[in-house]
Write a protein that holds these residues in place. Structure first.
Motif, PDB file in Angstrom:
ATOM      1  N   SER A  82       0.809  -1.223   0.000  1.00 50.63           N
ATOM      2  CA  SER A  82       0.000   0.000   0.000  1.00 50.63           C
ATOM      3  C   SER A  82       0.842   1.273   0.000  1.00 50.63           C
ATOM      4  O   SER A  82       0.300   2.381  -0.005  1.00 50.63           O
ATOM      5  N   HIS A 135      -6.886   1.522   5.488  1.00 50.56           N
ATOM      6  CA  HIS A 135      -7.993   0.672   5.071  1.00 50.56           C
ATOM      7  C   HIS A 135      -8.442  -0.210   6.241  1.00 50.56           C
ATOM      8  O   HIS A 135      -7.679  -0.452   7.181  1.00 50.56           O
ATOM      9  N   CYS A 136      -9.644  -0.685   6.152  1.00 52.39           N
ATOM     10  CA  CYS A 136     -10.250  -1.441   7.249  1.00 52.39           C
ATOM     11  C   CYS A 136      -9.434  -2.663   7.663  1.00 52.39           C
ATOM     12  O   CYS A 136      -9.439  -3.047   8.837  1.00 52.39           O
ATOM     13  N   CYS A 147     -16.696  -0.092   8.233  1.00 56.69           N
ATOM     14  CA  CYS A 147     -15.983  -1.347   7.964  1.00 56.69           C
ATOM     15  C   CYS A 147     -16.845  -2.556   8.343  1.00 56.69           C
ATOM     16  O   CYS A 147     -16.520  -3.292   9.293  1.00 56.69           O
ATOM     17  N   GLN A 166     -13.906  -2.041  -1.037  1.00 55.69           N
ATOM     18  CA  GLN A 166     -12.495  -2.362  -0.855  1.00 55.69           C
ATOM     19  C   GLN A 166     -11.650  -1.143  -0.489  1.00 55.69           C
ATOM     20  O   GLN A 166     -10.541  -1.276   0.024  1.00 55.69           O
ATOM     21  N   ASN A 167     -12.181   0.056  -0.757  1.00 57.62           N
ATOM     22  CA  ASN A 167     -11.461   1.286  -0.419  1.00 57.62           C
ATOM     23  C   ASN A 167     -11.884   1.873   0.916  1.00 57.62           C
ATOM     24  O   ASN A 167     -11.406   2.944   1.308  1.00 57.62           O
ATOM     25  N   GLY A 201     -12.272   2.756   4.823  1.00 56.84           N
ATOM     26  CA  GLY A 201     -11.269   2.888   5.872  1.00 56.84           C
ATOM     27  C   GLY A 201     -11.525   4.121   6.713  1.00 56.84           C
ATOM     28  O   GLY A 201     -12.644   4.641   6.759  1.00 56.84           O
TER      29      GLY A 201
END
Length: 325
Positions: free
Chosen positions: A99, A200-201, A233, A241-242, A244
């Motif tokens: 990431s 992100h989660c 989340c 998927q994004n 957070g």
């Protein structure tokens, strides 16, 4: 215990600062390293970082994280910039670094520097200066970056297992930092770099669902904040998927809000929240939450100390930051 901490706090903090400065003085680096060979270097890097940040507001947090992740593996040698090859999986492709982004900013700065002063400025120094620039650009302190690092020739994805994980407790964090010659004060101070950034989660979802046999949610989390995180989340697969959370409420500004959030039970990572649950680190976090100028001064000292990790005369000045010469 509380009154003892308040009485001796200034002396203790001064001792931490002196120890940091004494470590800096042993470094093989010099703020004027390029004064004769590439005097326009800092201006070129700063302009590149500024332009990239205007285009993408995520750049400051990403560059600061890049510097941390580079220095924590093999020292500050730009090994995080090397691309993988058919025979070697490099650091940037290790799980904790997948990431990490904005490598193009360093590439752009390097290309401009190669035109201005060929074969002179190391990629490792570019990262260190860019990290300072994103902090200053975001409202944080400014400082003279010590320079003269060389670029390493080795980068292995398997080494990224040694990066501090967001699930570590204080004892584990202290041990991890100590291996790099960094103390408890450096741990709490450099963690403040999370004032910039987003997660992100996947990095904190374990705190929100089925945390333990006794608790559905991590009890160190503020209840209202935890419910907000659970909404952002939800369990997979019902999740963007994004999705957070920003790591503090002023995520584009370098300030001491991160520490205030920890004291309110709103640390996103369990590693962050643990800093206010342990007597060895809590008093430092409390001091930074009360005094932003103090945090800024100590952040500069710890960044200079971090920038000396693993520095040696071995290595090279890469022509291109993604490949060895």
């Amino acid at each position: 215990m509380a009154f003892k901490i308040s009485i001796f706090f200034p002396i203790t903090l001064l001792l931490f600062t002196v120890l940091s400065v004494s470590s800096i003085s042993k470094a093989e680096l010099d703020a004027q390293y390029y004064a004769q060979t590439c005097p326009q270097m800092e201006k070129i890097i700063s302009e590149t970082v500024l332009n990239a940040s205007k285009y993408d507001p995520k750049v400051p947090a990403r560059i600061l994280r890049m510097f941390f992740h580079d220095c924590f593996i093999r020292g500050c040698d730009a090994s995080i910039l090397l691309d993988s090859t058919p025979t070697n999986k490099a650091e940037k492709d290790g799980p904790p670094n997948v990431s990490v982004r904005s490598f193009y900013v360093i590439d752009d700065a390097k290309a401009k520097l190669e035109q201005a002063c060929p074969h002179t400025v190391s990629c490792a120094d570019i990262i260190a200066i860019a990290a300072r620039d994103v902090v200053t650009l975001s409202g944080g302190p400014n400082w003279d970056v010590l320079k003269g690092r060389k670029d390493g020739r080795v980068s292995k994805a398997s080494d990224t297992i040694n990066l501090p994980a967001p699930t570590l407790n204080v004892s584990q964090l202290i041990q991890s930092f100590a291996k790099r010659g960094l103390g408890v004060k450096d741990l709490v101070t450099l963690s403040g770099g999370h004032t910039l950034g987003f997660s992100h989660c996947s990095s904190f979802e374990a705190r929100l669902h089925n945390f333990s046999l006794l608790h559905e949610i991590d009890p160190s989390l503020d209840t209202e904040f935890a419910q907000d995180l659970r909404k952002k989340c939800p369990p997979k697969p019902n999740r963007d998927q994004n999705a957070g959370q920003f790591l503090d409420s002023t995520a584009s500004v370098f300030d001491n809000d991160y520490y205030k959030r920890l004291l309110a039970g709103q640390g996103v990572f369990s590693s962050d929240q643990s800093l206010v649950g342990d007597y060895r680190t809590k008093w430092i976090a409390e001091a930074f939450a009360k005094d932003q100028n103090l945090f800024f001064r100590e952040f500069v000292a710890s960044m200079l100390k971090l920038g000396n990790v693993g520095v040696s005369e071995k290595g090279e000045v890469r022509l291109h930051c993604r490949v060895v010469n």
